[in-house]
Motif scaffolding. Structure first.
Motif, PDB file in Angstrom:
ATOM      1  N   GLN A  66      61.421  12.415  11.166  1.00 45.70           N
ATOM      2  CA  GLN A  66      61.046  12.559   9.765  1.00 45.70           C
ATOM      3  C   GLN A  66      62.297  13.006   9.029  1.00 45.70           C
ATOM      4  OE1 GLN A  66      58.211  15.231  11.198  1.00 45.70           O
ATOM      5  NE2 GLN A  66      56.416  14.062  10.554  1.00 45.70           N
ATOM      6  N   SER A  67      62.698  12.235   8.035  1.00 43.12           N
ATOM      7  CA  SER A  67      64.009  12.459   7.440  1.00 43.12           C
ATOM      8  C   SER A  67      64.028  11.907   6.022  1.00 43.12           C
ATOM      9  CB  SER A  67      65.073  11.761   8.293  1.00 43.12           C
ATOM     10  OG  SER A  67      66.362  11.972   7.789  1.00 43.12           O
TER      11      SER A  67
ATOM     12  N   LEU B 284      53.036  16.059   4.323  1.00 45.87           N
ATOM     13  CA  LEU B 284      52.984  14.601   4.444  1.00 45.87           C
ATOM     14  C   LEU B 284      51.556  14.070   4.403  1.00 45.87           C
ATOM     15  CD1 LEU B 284      55.766  13.651   7.019  1.00 45.87           C
ATOM     16  CD2 LEU B 284      55.857  13.667   4.528  1.00 45.87           C
TER      17      LEU B 284
ATOM     18  N   VAL C  29      60.687  10.435   2.067  1.00 47.34           N
ATOM     19  CA  VAL C  29      60.734  10.854   3.468  1.00 47.34           C
ATOM     20  C   VAL C  29      60.393   9.650   4.325  1.00 47.34           C
ATOM     21  CG1 VAL C  29      59.764  12.341   5.257  1.00 47.34           C
ATOM     22  CG2 VAL C  29      60.094  13.244   2.962  1.00 47.34           C
TER      23      VAL C  29
ATOM     24  N   ASP D 232      59.049  17.142  15.084  1.00 49.15           N
ATOM     25  CA  ASP D 232      58.525  18.237  14.256  1.00 49.15           C
ATOM     26  C   ASP D 232      59.424  19.467  14.187  1.00 49.15           C
ATOM     27  OD1 ASP D 232      56.096  16.803  13.657  1.00 49.15           O
ATOM     28  OD2 ASP D 232      55.392  17.319  15.666  1.00 49.15           O
TER      29      ASP D 232
ATOM     30  N   GLU E   8      59.361   8.293   8.079  1.00 50.46           N
ATOM     31  CA  GLU E   8      58.792   8.719   9.359  1.00 50.46           C
ATOM     32  C   GLU E   8      58.712   7.501  10.263  1.00 50.46           C
ATOM     33  OE1 GLU E   8      55.297  11.643  10.141  1.00 50.46           O
ATOM     34  OE2 GLU E   8      54.409   9.626  10.135  1.00 50.46           O
TER      35      GLU E   8
ATOM     36  N   LYS F  83      60.009  11.106  17.613  1.00 47.42           N
ATOM     37  CA  LYS F  83      59.437  10.967  16.272  1.00 47.42           C
ATOM     38  C   LYS F  83      60.417  11.584  15.282  1.00 47.42           C
ATOM     39  CE  LYS F  83      56.184  13.666  14.573  1.00 47.42           C
ATOM     40  NZ  LYS F  83      54.877  14.317  14.319  1.00 47.42           N
TER      41      LYS F  83
ATOM     42  N   LEU G 112      56.227  20.171   6.896  1.00 47.31           N
ATOM     43  CA  LEU G 112      57.617  20.333   7.284  1.00 47.31           C
ATOM     44  C   LEU G 112      58.245  21.382   6.379  1.00 47.31           C
ATOM     45  CD1 LEU G 112      58.547  16.537   7.454  1.00 47.31           C
ATOM     46  CD2 LEU G 112      57.742  17.981   9.348  1.00 47.31           C
TER      47      LEU G 112
END
Length: 211
Positions: free
Chosen positions: A150-151, A13, A74, A164, A76, A148, A4
């Motif tokens: 991711q943060s 990741l 992160v 993504d 996910e 999905k 990312l």
């Protein structure tokens, strides 16, 4: 390979440490999570379903992890609203709770379909101070669609990826204390399902910004 890119950093990741994972199987008693506000939770078939429960004046409810994950993290996970709900998928990191743990205090939250205008964004929030927000109307939440997400946060930068793609970054000069570390999910008159949750300690490389 799951990489990312945010400003000045590339997060890997695949090489990051997994601090926590919950596949929401065989956990019907919601072990490991603390409820606040007006929310009901149901765990089945590898998902946790979160639904706002009308009652008193609260339009919101949350669940927070009993476990604490301080500093950079992160999250996910996969998430989708339960129609007809079409707004306010909310999640938290670096959150703090009072003692005994009955309500939240400080933390970061992100949302899809939020702020009454179907925006996506990241917010630094406090019950005792002014909130700061970075949000965009360029990502529009679709009811019933699986995403999905991711943060999280690295240093002074919080971020939100969906499928993504980087949706928004939020950079600040004064971050929340690193000792604050609960993760969580929240509803605001909303209803959604979460599955395949992981929490990473991100491994990243710094990228020199030049033209």
């Amino acid at each position: 390979m799951a990489k990312l890119s945010i400003t000045g950093k590339i997060i890997n990741l695949d090489e990051s440490e997994i601090l926590f994972k919950d596949d929401f199987n065989n956990n019907a008693d919601n072990a490991g999570w603390v409820k606040t506000g007006n929310i009901s939770t149901t765990i089945k078939n590898g998902e946790i379903e979160l639904k706002w429960q009308p009652g008193n004046s609260l339009n919101h409810g949350q669940i927070f992890s009993e476990q604490v994950f301080p500093s950079d993290v992160v999250l996910e996970f996969e998430v989708e609203t339960v129609p007809p709900s079409d707004h306010d998928i909310i999640w938290w990191w670096n959150a703090q709770m009072d003692q005994p743990a009955t309500d939240w205090d400080n933390g970061y939250l992100a949302a899809l379909g939020g702020w009454f205008t179907n925006q996506a964004g990241v917010e630094k929030i406090s019950k005792t101070g002014r909130c700061q927000t970075a949000r965009t109307p360029l990502f529009r939440l679709e009811s019933g669609r699986n995403y999905k997400v991711q943060s999280g946060r690295i240093g002074d930068t919080s971020f939100l990826f969906v499928d993504d793609k980087l949706i928004v970054e939020f950079q600040e000069t004064e971050k929340i204390n690193d000792s604050c570390g609960r993760i969580g999910f929240g509803v605001y008159q909303s209803h959604f399902k979460v599955k395949r949750l992981k929490v990473f300690r991100p491994k990243f490389e710094t990228v020199k910004l030049i033209y």
